[in-house]
Design a protein around this motif. Structure first.
Motif, mmCIF file in Angstrom:
data_model
loop_
_atom_site.group_PDB
_atom_site.id
_atom_site.type_symbol
_atom_site.label_atom_id
_atom_site.label_comp_id
_atom_site.label_asym_id
_atom_site.label_seq_id
_atom_site.Cartn_x
_atom_site.Cartn_y
_atom_site.Cartn_z
ATOM 1 N N ASP A 1 0.834 -1.171 0.000
ATOM 2 C CA ASP A 1 0.021 -0.062 -0.036
ATOM 3 C C ASP A 1 0.962 1.304 0.140
ATOM 4 O OD1 ASP A 1 0.939 0.438 2.661
ATOM 5 O OD2 ASP A 1 -1.183 0.113 3.538
ATOM 6 N N GLY A 2 2.073 1.243 0.106
ATOM 7 C CA GLY A 2 3.091 2.282 -0.187
ATOM 8 C C GLY A 2 3.266 3.045 1.463
ATOM 9 N N THR A 3 2.860 2.554 2.437
ATOM 10 C CA THR A 3 3.235 3.002 3.725
ATOM 11 C C THR A 3 4.366 2.305 4.221
ATOM 12 O OG1 THR A 3 1.835 1.509 4.959
ATOM 13 C CG2 THR A 3 0.820 3.340 4.193
ATOM 14 N N GLY A 4 4.758 1.143 3.691
ATOM 15 C CA GLY A 4 5.886 0.305 4.486
ATOM 16 C C GLY A 4 5.256 -0.941 5.021
ATOM 17 N N ALA A 5 4.149 -0.834 5.052
ATOM 18 C CA ALA A 5 3.596 -2.043 5.909
ATOM 19 C C ALA A 5 3.672 -3.314 5.059
ATOM 20 C CB ALA A 5 1.929 -1.826 6.034
ATOM 21 N N PRO A 6 3.659 -4.381 5.517
ATOM 22 C CA PRO A 6 3.651 -5.595 4.742
ATOM 23 C C PRO A 6 2.602 -5.998 3.827
ATOM 24 C CG PRO A 6 3.950 -6.063 7.072
ATOM 25 C CD PRO A 6 3.588 -4.861 7.093
ATOM 26 N N PRO A 7 3.047 -6.737 2.848
ATOM 27 C CA PRO A 7 1.851 -7.061 1.691
ATOM 28 C C PRO A 7 0.625 -7.675 2.405
ATOM 29 C CG PRO A 7 4.279 -7.570 0.895
ATOM 30 C CD PRO A 7 4.204 -7.439 2.361
ATOM 31 N N ARG A 8 -0.600 -7.482 1.769
ATOM 32 C CA ARG A 8 -1.527 -8.199 2.189
ATOM 33 C C ARG A 8 -2.649 -8.475 0.910
ATOM 34 N NH1 ARG A 8 -6.036 -3.837 3.959
ATOM 35 N NH2 ARG A 8 -4.983 -2.032 2.966
ATOM 36 N N ARG A 9 -3.187 -9.701 1.050
ATOM 37 C CA ARG A 9 -4.045 -10.195 0.067
ATOM 38 C C ARG A 9 -5.664 -9.259 -0.014
ATOM 39 N NH1 ARG A 9 -1.348 -12.953 -3.700
ATOM 40 N NH2 ARG A 9 0.451 -14.050 -2.881
ATOM 41 N N GLY A 10 -5.972 -8.926 -1.027
ATOM 42 C CA GLY A 10 -7.275 -8.285 -0.939
ATOM 43 C C GLY A 10 -7.625 -7.942 -2.583
ATOM 44 N N ALA A 11 -8.441 -6.901 -2.347
ATOM 45 C CA ALA A 11 -8.875 -6.426 -3.542
ATOM 46 C C ALA A 11 -9.232 -4.735 -3.481
ATOM 47 C CB ALA A 11 -10.424 -6.854 -3.969
ATOM 48 N N VAL A 12 -9.140 -4.185 -4.507
ATOM 49 C CA VAL A 12 -9.368 -2.711 -4.443
ATOM 50 C C VAL A 12 -10.748 -2.299 -5.488
ATOM 51 C CG1 VAL A 12 -8.485 -0.364 -4.992
ATOM 52 C CG2 VAL A 12 -6.847 -1.946 -3.866
ATOM 53 N N ARG A 13 -11.603 -1.364 -4.870
ATOM 54 C CA ARG A 13 -12.525 -0.983 -5.720
ATOM 55 C C ARG A 13 -12.323 0.559 -6.209
ATOM 56 N NH1 ARG A 13 -17.870 0.571 -6.002
ATOM 57 N NH2 ARG A 13 -19.182 -0.675 -7.708
ATOM 58 N N VAL A 14 -12.632 0.820 -7.411
ATOM 59 C CA VAL A 14 -12.562 2.329 -7.820
ATOM 60 C C VAL A 14 -13.715 2.676 -8.480
ATOM 61 C CG1 VAL A 14 -10.859 3.767 -9.466
ATOM 62 C CG2 VAL A 14 -9.912 1.939 -8.136
ATOM 63 N N GLU A 15 -14.064 3.770 -7.935
ATOM 64 C CA GLU A 15 -15.121 4.606 -8.692
ATOM 65 C C GLU A 15 -14.751 6.037 -9.066
ATOM 66 O OE1 GLU A 15 -18.603 4.719 -6.277
ATOM 67 O OE2 GLU A 15 -18.823 2.513 -6.368
ATOM 68 N N ASN A 16 -14.986 6.441 -10.128
ATOM 69 C CA ASN A 16 -14.787 7.795 -10.582
ATOM 70 C C ASN A 16 -13.570 8.385 -10.455
ATOM 71 O OD1 ASN A 16 -17.470 7.843 -12.146
ATOM 72 N ND2 ASN A 16 -18.268 8.411 -9.926
ATOM 73 N N GLY A 17 -12.411 7.325 -10.395
ATOM 74 C CA GLY A 17 -11.099 7.808 -10.333
ATOM 75 C C GLY A 17 -10.550 7.636 -8.880
ATOM 76 N N ARG A 18 -11.448 7.343 -7.898
ATOM 77 C CA ARG A 18 -11.008 7.158 -6.404
ATOM 78 C C ARG A 18 -11.092 5.940 -5.783
ATOM 79 N NH1 ARG A 18 -9.054 11.375 -4.430
ATOM 80 N NH2 ARG A 18 -9.193 13.254 -5.378
ATOM 81 N N ILE A 19 -10.271 5.755 -4.982
ATOM 82 C CA ILE A 19 -10.458 4.305 -4.347
ATOM 83 C C ILE A 19 -11.387 4.279 -3.107
ATOM 84 C CG2 ILE A 19 -9.266 2.566 -2.634
ATOM 85 C CD1 ILE A 19 -6.644 3.613 -3.943
ATOM 86 N N VAL A 20 -12.539 3.426 -3.347
ATOM 87 C CA VAL A 20 -13.700 3.578 -2.318
ATOM 88 C C VAL A 20 -13.865 2.349 -1.365
ATOM 89 C CG1 VAL A 20 -15.008 4.912 -4.265
ATOM 90 C CG2 VAL A 20 -15.123 2.388 -4.038
ATOM 91 N N ALA A 21 -13.098 1.372 -1.830
ATOM 92 C CA ALA A 21 -12.968 0.252 -0.807
ATOM 93 C C ALA A 21 -11.642 -0.647 -0.979
ATOM 94 C CB ALA A 21 -13.856 -0.662 -0.996
ATOM 95 N N VAL A 22 -11.194 -0.891 -0.022
ATOM 96 C CA VAL A 22 -9.756 -1.817 0.105
ATOM 97 C C VAL A 22 -10.046 -3.223 1.142
ATOM 98 C CG1 VAL A 22 -7.340 -1.808 0.549
ATOM 99 C CG2 VAL A 22 -8.575 0.166 -0.279
ATOM 100 N N GLY A 23 -9.662 -4.289 0.646
ATOM 101 C CA GLY A 23 -9.462 -5.424 1.478
ATOM 102 C C GLY A 23 -10.476 -6.527 0.841
#
Length: 524
Positions: free
Chosen positions: A40-62
């Protein structure tokens, strides 16, 4: 450590306005990127999941469930990261020549900063307006160049310290550039125009940028035998002007200072401890790219003793390769040593003749691996290319994949998550880009999907434009700009970011378009 972040939120206010400028537009759709390994760019370890995008913005993660009508992207086996931010890029004019920005986007780059090393477009407002009108496949920010404003004030009479009234006029131009949308002041103090300036000049111009919440980016005065004096000067400028400092392409480039990176790190760490906001960037190569004259610090280009010392300082004429020479194209991609032997002359005499005939651009192989490693493993050092569209150095097409392939996968200098932090949230923080650089709800969907097992740079010094491989997709504000090893058809969703001091029309913020819309270089 008690570092004061003078630039904290330096663009946050402007970007708060910019966020509102990116309301949903007709033609934008929703998508779900599923089965991803999210870094995710913060330096946190990788995690499995999904990302939902609406109109150019991230609206859900996990644990995201796609909705009816979503475009589904199956990311199984791939890493999903924030789009990479190149804080030192020379695509100022290249974006017009190649709006697809293929060499950049193929690396996963979604945002670039131009106008580095003291050389910038002018006026800033006109450049940003042109970028808005002629869209490209990356977001763009721009610096005010110190040499640019110095030349406008001093004309051809720049080979001397500036007078007080000239410094005041330069400072006024810096303020103008900041008001027109620049994000900071850049300098190239090893180059001809900037090299004649005194520290006090840089302090006063930096104060002008600081008044508009900008930062100071510097190609320091010497990256060779006097590098420590030059690093100190950069820190002094930051301390006296109360401005954040970004040291460009940090390096130790001559035999006399090789293996002394620990001393540099200690110097910068001490400054950060006492409250000076100093960061740096670094490219993953042991060779620089610049003009041939930069080799001779005393500017006595026709003095055999000065030239010989310059060549000895970089380890010999075999470490200097001609990259471009208009007067002698037959020299290109050959070392000074090899050319001299072919012509029955000495490297010193050859150097003098090349300068007399108009000069050349060169590649200097003059850094050592242990210094590069020590710099790269500092948390305050970011990844940056110092390349760009059309620049004949492999860093222009290979920097970000090279770090992921060589420093992460092969040599294990960095973890995957730390390397990506250096490419995303770290430069975003320096730039004050509050709405990108990490994968989180509400952030702009600048994203890169790549294969961590195969991503690799392929550009070489002889063939510097070969595209990297392993980047599968790149999304710019949710729009696909790179897909299956080629630019996405007619994708041109991009933003121009004004600086925090922008006023009037320049302050309107990013201009975003849907995916369906059409759409002299320094170095070191």
């Amino acid at each position: 450590m008690t570092t004061r972040f003078f630039a904290a939120g330096s663009l946050a206010l402007a970007l708060a306005v910019a966020v509102r400028a990116q309301d949903p537009l007709p033609g934008w759709t929703s998508s779900a990127i599923v089965n991803a390994r999210i870094v995710d760019g913060t330096g946190a370890p990788p995690r499995r999941g999904a990302v939902r995008v609406e109109n150019g913005r991230i609206v859900a993660v996990g644990a995201v469930k796609p909705r009816r009508g979503d475009t589904i992207v199956d990311a199984r086996g791939f890493v999903l990261a924030p789009g990479f931010i190149d804080i030192h890029n020379h695509s100022t004019s290249g974006l017009t020549d190649d709006p697809s920005a293929a060499t950049q986007v193929a690396q996963g780059i979604t945002t670039i900063v131009v106008g580095a090393d003291g050389s910038s477009p002018w006026p800033i407002a006109a450049y940003l307006a042109e970028r808005r009108s002629n869209r490209a496949a990356v977001h763009v920010l721009v610096m005010v160049g110190h040499a640019t404003v110095r030349r406008r004030v001093m004309g051809d009479d720049y080979k001397r310290p500036a007078r007080d009234e000239e410094i005041a006029r330069m400072a006024a131009l810096v303020e103008q550039g900041m008001q027109e949308g620049a994000v900071g002041l850049s300098s190239g103090l090893e180059y001809e125009v900037g090299s004649y300036s005194e520290t006090r000049e840089l302090v006063e111009l930096s104060k002008a940028a600081a008044r508009h919440r900008g930062f100071y980016m510097t190609h320091i005065r010497d990256e060779a035998d006097r590098a420590f004096e030059a690093f100190k000067e950069a820190i002094d400028i930051g301390e006296q002007a109360h401005i954040p400092v970004q040291i460009s392409h940090i390096k130790l480039g001559t035999v006399g200072v090789w293996h002394r990176s620990a001393d540099v790190v200690n110097m910068i760490a001490a400054a950060r401890t006492r409250g000076v906001d100093v960061t740096a960037d670094c490219y993953p190569y042991d060779a620089w790219h610049s003009t041939i004259t930069v080799l001779v610090p005393d500017k006595q280009y026709d003095n055999p003793a000065s030239v010989k010392k310059a060549l000895d300082d970089v380890g010999g004429a075999q470490n200097v390769t001609i990259d471009r020479d208009e007067a002698h194209p037959e020299f290109e991609f050959k070392t000074l040593d090899a050319i001299a032997k072919d012509r029955g002359t000495t490297p010193v005499d050859l150097f003098i003749q090349i300068v007399k005939d108009g000069g050349a651009s060169v590649i200097g192989k003059s850094m050592v691996e242990d210094d590069i490693r020590r710099f790269y493993t500092q948390p305050w050092v970011m990844v940056a290319s110092d390349g760009g569209i059309g620049l004949r150095h492999p860093r222009s097409a290979g920097t970000f994949p090279r770090v992921l392939a060589k420093f992460v996968r092969e040599q294990h200098w960095l973890s995957l998550e730390e390397a990506i932090r250096k490419m995303t949230s770290a430069p975003a923080a320096r730039l004050g880009l509050a709405d990108r650089g990490t994968i989180a709800v509400g952030k702009t969907a600048d994203l890169v999907l790549f294969d961590p097992d195969t991503i690799v740079d392929r550009a070489t010094f002889k063939d510097p434009f070969v595209l990297a491989t392993g980047v599968k997709k790149v999304f710019l504000a949710g729009a696909t700009v790179w897909d299956s090893d080629k630019p996405a058809a007619r994708a041109s969703a991009f933003s121009v970011f004004p600086g925090p001091g922008a006023v009037g029309a320049a302050a309107f913020g990013p201009v975003a378009v849907p995916a369906s819309a059409g759409g002299g270089v320094n170095g070191g």
